[in-house]
Design a protein around this motif. Structure first.
Motif, PDB file in Angstrom:
ATOM      1  N   ALA A  90       0.837  -1.198   0.000  1.00 17.39           N
ATOM      2  CA  ALA A  90       0.000   0.000   0.000  1.00 17.39           C
ATOM      3  C   ALA A  90       0.865   1.238   0.000  1.00 17.39           C
ATOM      4  CB  ALA A  90      -0.922   0.013   1.219  1.00 17.39           C
ATOM      5  N   ARG A  91       0.343   2.292  -0.599  1.00 20.10           N
ATOM      6  CA  ARG A  91       0.952   3.616  -0.526  1.00 20.10           C
ATOM      7  C   ARG A  91      -0.125   4.580  -0.039  1.00 20.10           C
ATOM      8  NH1 ARG A  91       3.741   4.090  -6.518  1.00 20.10           N
ATOM      9  NH2 ARG A  91       5.001   2.165  -6.413  1.00 20.10           N
ATOM     10  N   VAL A  92       0.220   5.374   0.930  1.00 20.55           N
ATOM     11  CA  VAL A  92      -0.721   6.356   1.449  1.00 20.55           C
ATOM     12  C   VAL A  92      -0.205   7.749   1.120  1.00 20.55           C
ATOM     13  CG1 VAL A  92      -1.926   7.250   3.480  1.00 20.55           C
ATOM     14  CG2 VAL A  92      -1.417   4.800   3.308  1.00 20.55           C
ATOM     15  N   TYR A  93      -1.039   8.535   0.473  1.00 17.54           N
ATOM     16  CA  TYR A  93      -0.725   9.924   0.133  1.00 17.54           C
ATOM     17  C   TYR A  93      -1.579  10.834   1.008  1.00 17.54           C
ATOM     18  CZ  TYR A  93       1.562   8.403  -4.214  1.00 17.54           C
ATOM     19  OH  TYR A  93       2.393   7.822  -5.136  1.00 17.54           O
ATOM     20  N   TYR A  94      -0.954  11.800   1.645  1.00 15.12           N
ATOM     21  CA  TYR A  94      -1.727  12.801   2.379  1.00 15.12           C
ATOM     22  C   TYR A  94      -2.303  13.796   1.381  1.00 15.12           C
ATOM     23  CZ  TYR A  94      -2.810  16.924   5.157  1.00 15.12           C
ATOM     24  OH  TYR A  94      -3.447  18.012   5.704  1.00 15.12           O
ATOM     25  N   ALA A  95      -3.621  14.005   1.426  1.00 17.01           N
ATOM     26  CA  ALA A  95      -4.282  14.935   0.508  1.00 17.01           C
ATOM     27  C   ALA A  95      -4.062  16.364   0.996  1.00 17.01           C
ATOM     28  CB  ALA A  95      -5.765  14.617   0.409  1.00 17.01           C
ATOM     29  N   GLY A  96      -3.102  17.041   0.395  1.00 14.58           N
ATOM     30  CA  GLY A  96      -2.691  18.353   0.872  1.00 14.58           C
ATOM     31  C   GLY A  96      -3.765  19.407   0.804  1.00 14.58           C
ATOM     32  N   LYS A  97      -4.805  19.200   0.005  1.00 10.57           N
ATOM     33  CA  LYS A  97      -5.853  20.215  -0.096  1.00 10.57           C
ATOM     34  C   LYS A  97      -6.567  20.421   1.229  1.00 10.57           C
ATOM     35  CE  LYS A  97      -9.593  17.175  -1.709  1.00 10.57           C
ATOM     36  NZ  LYS A  97     -10.624  16.976  -2.749  1.00 10.57           N
ATOM     37  N   ALA A 315      -3.183   2.372  -3.576  1.00 16.29           N
ATOM     38  CA  ALA A 315      -2.870   3.695  -3.039  1.00 16.29           C
ATOM     39  C   ALA A 315      -4.142   4.353  -2.527  1.00 16.29           C
ATOM     40  CB  ALA A 315      -2.221   4.574  -4.115  1.00 16.29           C
ATOM     41  N   PHE A 316      -3.974   5.197  -1.504  1.00 12.31           N
ATOM     42  CA  PHE A 316      -5.091   5.887  -0.875  1.00 12.31           C
ATOM     43  C   PHE A 316      -4.671   7.322  -0.570  1.00 12.31           C
ATOM     44  CE2 PHE A 316      -5.269   1.393   0.035  1.00 12.31           C
ATOM     45  CZ  PHE A 316      -6.574   1.061  -0.310  1.00 12.31           C
TER      46      PHE A 316
END
Length: 472
Positions: A90-97, A315-316
């Motif tokens: 898994a890859r987790v991306y922080y949603a910067g918006k 990814a999330f």
């Protein structure tokens, strides 16, 4: 004042019950460190609200730094554990918006997360904070050629493609720069989720992405271009989602497309977006992130097994669920005013509590009808619970901060009111409406406080007016 049998209760929505104690701090709604001290003052991150206001004034947005860090780490662990059970990654991306500063970027990187951006400003913030370019995903339905050139030249890990025009634009820029840009294709699955419900249709009437049929043509075109590498599909189904049913249905539709596309080559990645909900009021009951992670990943694994295909790297992109519950905005009460309201059985009274901020520092109630929770922050109130509407100081009747809440009936001018769960989209969507300076954001942790986003001053506002200092 309102009691359980008072006619003013007719003005309250069904989900808002009269509290036994209008000073309590509901679980899930407030930051992990929130409590009241012996004097009844709200404490966040080991810092008293009254002391923080003395230093930084009001309004001020507090961010419980440890809570943000802990939520990021917990989210990353949850998705990695869920995919590991199926032999995947898994890859987790922080949603910067949701909210982005250089400090937040560094907190996310330290927790093992990547960063998702959707503008040149967010991209530059992430890069300036030290985010490796290959750990950045770049969103947007109208990325300019200038933005794309900057992203490709910087080596951004993935660009989420949103239109046929953008495919050609990326291909030309990457070819000119001698690069091979990795891309995801954003698709509309026909599933839209909101809180605990979802709607499945054949088509979605919205600006983002390709339909499932259009996506096949888009991928075919990308595979013709040597300067672009197609690495997977992306699908985001909504926001403030409490359950897994919408994700399950959407994953089924997207994986059917994924399977068809495998005939043309390997597809290593599937990004299922974010939108995980949080509790804004005690009536909200979001699922724990571990439950969401397990449910979503299990659904994907089941679909892949049924189709006889490998589970791709998943990814999330959570944002609100990481930073939202850690935020608290402090305001000072300026005036209170009882307002008589006609009801089907007669009339009732609602207490309007006006504070020194409003839609310029949190536009979500005016924009979406979003509900929030509030409490007195400078003391423990002695009055019986009173139905109040916390409103802002702007020249708009829709300038509502908290639409429905029970506060102690002795709330008065000079009191501090705290609004919970404001870490996401408050500062990010703030404005200078009515020429009001935007407030600071202050990180609190272990009894210390520091400004991570400077508040504006009147001088800042006047400095933008090019007519000042110039002859008429």
């Amino acid at each position: 004042m309102v009691t359980a049998h008072d006619p003013a209760q007719a003005l309250a929505p069904d989900w808002l019950a009269v509290p036994d104690d209008a000073n309590d701090l509901a679980d899930l709604v407030w930051p992990a460190s929130a409590r009241r001290d012996d004097d009844g003052v709200l404490v966040v991150g080991g810092m008293r609200a009254t002391d923080l206001v003395e230093r930084f004034g009001t309004p001020v947005l507090l961010l419980d730094e440890q809570d943000v860090r802990d939520r990021a780490e917990r989210t990353e662990r949850a998705f990695r554990a869920a995919t590991a059970r199926h032999g995947g990654e898994a890859r987790v991306y922080y949603a910067g918006k949701a909210f982005l500063t250089s400090d937040v970027v560094r907190w996310m990187l330290a927790a093992g997360l990547n960063v998702d951006v959707c503008s040149r400003g967010e991209l530059e913030t992430a890069l300036a904070a030290g985010a490796p370019a290959d750990r950045i995903g770049f969103h947007g339905n109208n990325k300019s050629a200038t933005e794309l050139e900057r992203a490709i030249a910087a080596g951004v890990g993935t660009i989420i493609v949103d239109s046929e025009i953008e495919i050609e634009r990326i291909g030309a820029i990457a070819e000119r720069l001698g690069a091979r840009q990795r891309v995801l294709v954003r698709v509309r699955s026909g599933v839209h989720a909101d809180t605990h419900e979802f709607l499945a249709t054949a088509h979605e009437d919205q600006k983002f992405g390709f339909s499932l049929d259009e996506a096949e043509r888009a991928v075919a075109r990308i595979r013709q271009l040597a300067s672009i590498e197609f690495v997977g599909l992306h699908c985001h189904i909504g926001s403030q989602i409490f359950g897994v049913d919408g994700f399950r249905e959407s994953a089924s539709r997207v994986l059917a497309l994924h399977e068809r596309l495998l005939a043309g080559g390997d597809i290593p990645l599937l990004n299922l977006g974010g939108g995980f909900g949080i509790a804004y009021t005690r009536a909200d009951d979001p699922a724990p992130i571990e439950e969401l992670a397990d449910g979503i990943v299990d659904a994907v694994a089941e679909q892949c097994a049924a189709r006889g295909i490998a589970v791709p790297t998943l990814a999330f992109e959570p944002g609100r669920s990481i930073v939202g519950p850690a935020g608290v905005t402090l305001y000072e009460v300026g005036t209170t005013k009882p307002v008589a309201v006609e009801t089907p059985t007669g009339s009732a009274e609602r207490l309007y509590v006006s504070v020194d901020g409003g839609m310029s520092d949190n536009v979500r109630p005016a924009l979406y009808g979003a509900q929030y929770s509030a409490r007195l922050a400078s003391r423990r109130g002695d009055g019986a619970p009173a139905l109040v509407r916390v409103v802002g100081m702007h020249c708009e009747s829709g300038d509502v901060v908290v639409d429905h809440e029970f506060l102690p009936g002795d709330v008065a001018p000079g009191d501090l009111v705290a609004v919970a769960s404001t870490g996401a989209y408050s500062a990010a969507m703030s404005s200078n409406y009515n020429h009001v300076p935007r407030p600071p954001v202050v990180a609190v942790r272990d009894g210390e406080a520091r400004v991570i986003l400077r508040g504006e001053t009147i001088d800042d506002l006047l400095a933008r007016d090019t007519g000042l200092g110039r002859d008429a």
